[in-house]
Motif scaffolding. Structure first.
Motif: not given
Length: 335
Positions: A161-165, A323-327
């Motif tokens: 998930a960190d690739i997009d970041l 947003l990622q952490r909230g999800r």
């Protein structure tokens, strides 16, 4: 006497025979015609019956085809609903598998999960500080350093998930590197330079358009009088008195201070209004000259400067991270 009557007898017999044949042939012809018409009528009825039977058979076939099409459409709808249900079940199974994998990883190495959460907190703090330093303080170098530190911390995370970041952060850093100086600092520097140049002489006075003759063409007594007495229009805008000029300069510097304050707040409307008042004071303090025109042009150029940097993608990485952490927190709460 009897000899002339003998030829009429065969004629009468011939005509009687013709009439007899005609009487016999007419019913026969009528009978034949009636039979022909009857047979033609029977053939037509048979053809109509055959056509009607064919049409009914075609209609039955069309009805059967329509029923088959409707049944096929229902089967397709049922198949689509079944595929959708299977797809949803597969997605749910994939999500459950991902959650189970995440749970297993966290159970296997809780210290690594805590370190990741701490590193994400540091990245979020650095991104927020970088954006605030740029927008509030105009510290472009500080914002670049904060984003660089956030990129280093993000490089230490290897989750998918960190690739997009990383990609979004790289784009945002490229935008910061391409950004020049803060427009507010540029506007403040030009205001300071303009105020520092107010004490410089205004330059030679531009002659007015109503001058009729050069000084050499004037009489000697007019040239002598112009050295003793200076004649001016009473409705002229230029301030001559020393006290009024000092008050005008003080008002002009006050308006420049207001423009500087508005630029510090990034108040575009207040900045433009203060510069408009300064522009109205300049013709009252200096005569028409090339220097005054240059000062007016400089005021117009300063008023046209933007006070806010054009950064449409600033904060995109921070928003995506939150947003990622909230999800993820929502998924953990659901488990």
């Amino acid at each position: 006497m009897n000899a002339p009557e003998s030829p009429a007898t065969p004629r009468r017999r011939t005509s009687a025979l013709a009439w007899l044949l005609l009487v016999l042939l007419l019913p026969l012809a009528a009978l034949l015609a009636w039979r022909a018409w009857q047979s033609e009528r029977d053939e037509r009825r048979a053809a109509d019956t055959q056509d009607r039977i064919g049409i009914e058979a075609l209609q039955q076939r069309v009805a059967i085809l329509r029923q088959g099409q409707q049944a096929q459409g229902k089967r397709l709808q049922q198949a689509e609903a079944t595929n959708r249900l299977l797809r949803d079940e597969l997605l749910a199974m994939g999500q459950r598998a991902a959650l189970l994998e995440d749970s297993v990883q966290r159970l296997a190495d809780p210290a690594q999960d805590a370190a990741r959460a701490l590193r994400l907190d540091e990245i979020e703090l650095l991104l927020a500080q970088g954006g605030q330093r740029l927008l509030l303080a105009g510290d472009l170098q500080g914002a670049r350093r904060a984003y660089g530190l956030a990129a280093r911390l993000l490089d230490g995370l290897h989750a998918p998930a960190d690739i997009d970041l990383r990609q979004v952060l790289a784009d945002e850093r490229a935008m910061l590197d391409a950004l020049g100086q803060d427009p507010r600092i540029v506007a403040l520097a030009r205001l300071d330079a303009f105020e520092a140049g107010l004490d410089a002489p205004a330059g030679p006075v531009v002659p007015s358009k109503d001058t009729t003759a050069p000084a050499s063409a004037q009489p000697w007594w007019e040239r002598l009088a112009t050295r003793i007495v200076d004649v001016r229009r009473s409705d002229a805008l230029l301030v001559v008195d020393a006290g009024e000029r000092a008050a005008g300069l003080a008002a002009l510097r006050l308006e420049l201070s207001l423009a500087r304050t508005a630029a510090e707040r990034r108040d575009t409307a207040g900045h433009a209004a203060a510069l408009a008042r300064v522009r109205a004071l300049v013709p009252r303090l200096w005569p028409a000259s090339a220097t005054r025109d240059a000062r007016l042009r400089e005021l117009d150029a300063i008023a046209a400067l933007p006070l806010k940097p054009e950064l449409p993608t600033l904060g995109t990485t921070l928003d995506q991270l939150r947003l990622q952490r909230g999800r993820l927190e929502g998924d953990h709460a659901a488990m």
